[in-house]
Design a protein around this motif. Structure first.
Motif, PDB file in Angstrom:
ATOM      1  N   ARG A   1      -9.370  15.355 -26.262  1.00 41.24           N
ATOM      2  CA  ARG A   1     -10.502  14.668 -25.383  1.00 41.24           C
ATOM      3  C   ARG A   1      -9.968  13.207 -25.145  1.00 41.24           C
ATOM      4  N   VAL A   2      -9.415  12.593 -25.836  1.00 40.15           N
ATOM      5  CA  VAL A   2      -8.728  11.250 -25.767  1.00 40.15           C
ATOM      6  C   VAL A   2      -7.625  11.396 -24.598  1.00 40.15           C
ATOM      7  N   ARG A   3      -6.896  12.478 -24.678  1.00 44.52           N
ATOM      8  CA  ARG A   3      -5.714  12.646 -23.714  1.00 44.52           C
ATOM      9  C   ARG A   3      -6.523  12.941 -22.284  1.00 44.52           C
ATOM     10  N   GLN A   4      -7.507  13.733 -22.389  1.00 45.21           N
ATOM     11  CA  GLN A   4      -8.116  14.190 -21.125  1.00 45.21           C
ATOM     12  C   GLN A   4      -8.557  12.881 -20.293  1.00 45.21           C
ATOM     13  N   LEU A   5      -9.411  12.108 -21.257  1.00 41.53           N
ATOM     14  CA  LEU A   5      -9.900  10.670 -20.575  1.00 41.53           C
ATOM     15  C   LEU A   5      -9.078   9.834 -20.112  1.00 41.53           C
ATOM     16  N   GLU A   6      -7.964   9.865 -20.781  1.00 41.20           N
ATOM     17  CA  GLU A   6      -6.713   8.675 -20.287  1.00 41.20           C
ATOM     18  C   GLU A   6      -6.048   9.217 -19.119  1.00 41.20           C
ATOM     19  N   ALA A   7      -5.918  10.763 -19.053  1.00 37.44           N
ATOM     20  CA  ALA A   7      -5.268  11.303 -17.720  1.00 37.44           C
ATOM     21  C   ALA A   7      -6.518  11.089 -16.634  1.00 37.44           C
ATOM     22  N   ARG A   8      -7.762  11.014 -16.947  1.00 36.36           N
ATOM     23  CA  ARG A   8      -8.622  11.100 -15.945  1.00 36.36           C
ATOM     24  C   ARG A   8      -9.015   9.402 -15.352  1.00 36.36           C
ATOM     25  N   LEU A   9      -8.733   8.690 -16.305  1.00 36.43           N
ATOM     26  CA  LEU A   9      -8.767   7.055 -16.151  1.00 36.43           C
ATOM     27  C   LEU A   9      -7.211   6.938 -14.998  1.00 36.43           C
ATOM     28  N   HIS A  10      -6.061   7.409 -15.427  1.00 30.37           N
ATOM     29  CA  HIS A  10      -4.938   7.225 -14.491  1.00 30.37           C
ATOM     30  C   HIS A  10      -5.306   7.803 -13.221  1.00 30.37           C
ATOM     31  N   VAL A  11      -5.980   8.700 -13.099  1.00 29.51           N
ATOM     32  CA  VAL A  11      -6.254   9.358 -11.697  1.00 29.51           C
ATOM     33  C   VAL A  11      -7.339   8.417 -10.862  1.00 29.51           C
ATOM     34  N   LEU A  12      -8.212   8.184 -11.693  1.00 33.60           N
ATOM     35  CA  LEU A  12      -9.163   7.375 -11.112  1.00 33.60           C
ATOM     36  C   LEU A  12      -8.743   5.689 -10.867  1.00 33.60           C
ATOM     37  N   ARG A  13      -7.550   5.355 -11.322  1.00 33.29           N
ATOM     38  CA  ARG A  13      -6.963   3.996 -11.029  1.00 33.29           C
ATOM     39  C   ARG A  13      -6.297   4.119  -9.591  1.00 33.29           C
ATOM     40  N   VAL A  14      -5.384   5.517  -9.732  1.00 35.05           N
ATOM     41  CA  VAL A  14      -4.459   5.667  -8.421  1.00 35.05           C
ATOM     42  C   VAL A  14      -5.623   5.915  -7.397  1.00 35.05           C
ATOM     43  N   SER A  15      -6.647   6.548  -7.610  1.00 30.18           N
ATOM     44  CA  SER A  15      -7.632   6.799  -6.616  1.00 30.18           C
ATOM     45  C   SER A  15      -8.390   5.551  -5.767  1.00 30.18           C
ATOM     46  N   ARG A  16      -8.440   4.464  -6.961  1.00 31.67           N
ATOM     47  CA  ARG A  16      -9.238   3.386  -6.518  1.00 31.67           C
ATOM     48  C   ARG A  16      -7.971   2.622  -5.617  1.00 31.67           C
ATOM     49  N   ARG A  17      -6.801   2.632  -6.037  1.00 29.03           N
ATOM     50  CA  ARG A  17      -5.600   1.954  -5.397  1.00 29.03           C
ATOM     51  C   ARG A  17      -5.450   2.556  -3.719  1.00 29.03           C
ATOM     52  N   VAL A  18      -5.523   3.681  -3.923  1.00 35.17           N
ATOM     53  CA  VAL A  18      -5.352   4.347  -2.635  1.00 35.17           C
ATOM     54  C   VAL A  18      -6.722   3.865  -1.633  1.00 35.17           C
ATOM     55  N   LEU A  19      -7.964   3.880  -2.166  1.00 31.55           N
ATOM     56  CA  LEU A  19      -9.084   3.654  -1.501  1.00 31.55           C
ATOM     57  C   LEU A  19      -8.785   2.072  -0.887  1.00 31.55           C
ATOM     58  N   MET A  20      -8.609   1.295  -1.769  1.00 29.35           N
ATOM     59  CA  MET A  20      -8.379  -0.211  -1.791  1.00 29.35           C
ATOM     60  C   MET A  20      -7.582  -0.465  -0.420  1.00 29.35           C
ATOM     61  N   ASN A  21      -6.282   0.385  -0.309  1.00 26.44           N
ATOM     62  CA  ASN A  21      -5.358   0.237   0.674  1.00 26.44           C
ATOM     63  C   ASN A  21      -5.955   0.786   1.795  1.00 26.44           C
ATOM     64  N   MET A  22      -6.814   1.743   1.918  1.00 29.19           N
ATOM     65  CA  MET A  22      -7.291   2.434   3.042  1.00 29.19           C
ATOM     66  C   MET A  22      -8.328   1.357   3.462  1.00 29.19           C
ATOM     67  N   LEU A  23      -9.122   0.736   2.652  1.00 28.33           N
ATOM     68  CA  LEU A  23     -10.051  -0.167   3.075  1.00 28.33           C
ATOM     69  C   LEU A  23      -9.370  -1.511   3.690  1.00 28.33           C
TER      70      LEU A  23
ATOM     71  N   GLN B   1      -6.153  -1.460   5.213  1.00 23.89           N
ATOM     72  CA  GLN B   1      -5.887  -1.187   6.627  1.00 23.89           C
ATOM     73  C   GLN B   1      -6.928  -1.021   7.671  1.00 23.89           C
ATOM     74  N   ALA B   2      -8.188  -0.504   7.331  1.00 22.93           N
ATOM     75  CA  ALA B   2      -9.369  -0.082   8.145  1.00 22.93           C
ATOM     76  C   ALA B   2      -9.601  -1.698   8.566  1.00 22.93           C
ATOM     77  N   GLU B   3      -9.726  -2.660   7.415  1.00 22.72           N
ATOM     78  CA  GLU B   3     -10.219  -4.244   7.995  1.00 22.72           C
ATOM     79  C   GLU B   3      -9.201  -4.617   8.798  1.00 22.72           C
ATOM     80  N   ARG B   4      -7.922  -4.327   8.832  1.00 27.08           N
ATOM     81  CA  ARG B   4      -6.755  -4.914   9.627  1.00 27.08           C
ATOM     82  C   ARG B   4      -6.818  -4.442  10.884  1.00 27.08           C
ATOM     83  N   GLU B   5      -7.177  -3.012  11.162  1.00 25.63           N
ATOM     84  CA  GLU B   5      -7.400  -2.471  12.485  1.00 25.63           C
ATOM     85  C   GLU B   5      -8.711  -2.904  13.147  1.00 25.63           C
ATOM     86  N   HIS B   6      -9.885  -2.929  12.337  1.00 28.55           N
ATOM     87  CA  HIS B   6     -11.014  -3.488  12.984  1.00 28.55           C
ATOM     88  C   HIS B   6     -10.700  -4.939  13.411  1.00 28.55           C
TER      89      HIS B   6
END
Length: 112
Positions: free
Chosen positions: A33-55, A57-62
């Motif tokens: 369970r700890v391993r699963q949660l750590e993996a999920r946390l890693h995915v969420l951190r990557v997703s957050r970085r991707v979303l922040m980069n997209m945001l 970029q969208a602000e720059r374009e705006h």
């Protein structure tokens, strides 16, 4: 997954950390369970970085589009002012020309 479940898992993980994983063999499902949660946390951190980069970029374009539109608006306003000035000058000339052409005519007198 509820907040209570996450909190309980967190407490169990802390307990394992405190015992330096000595009891890990006793509860292999918790280790998984700890391993699963750590993996999920890693995915969420990557997703957050991707979303922040997209945001970002969208602000720059705006901002770039807004700057271009403001520039275009100023250009159009200047062109509109020049056009209005030309129209006014043309009307003034037309009124003056009509006035000058009527000066030669006396009211009630027929001129051939």
């Amino acid at each position: 997954m509820g907040v209570a479940t996450i909190a309980a898992d967190r407490e169990r993980a802390r307990a394992l950390d405190d015992h330096a994983w000595t009891d890990a063999a006793a509860d292999p499902s918790l280790v998984e369970r700890v391993r699963q949660l750590e993996a999920r946390l890693h995915v969420l951190r990557v997703s957050r970085r991707v979303l922040m980069n997209m945001l970002i970029q969208a602000e720059r374009e705006h901002r770039a589009r807004l700057t271009a539109l403001e520039s275009r608006n100023r250009r159009l306003a200047r062109a509109n002012a020049r056009l209005a000035e030309r129209v006014l000058e043309t009307r003034v000339r037309a009124v003056r020309a009509r006035g000058e052409s009527r000066e030669g005519f006396a009211p009630g007198v027929q001129n051939d």
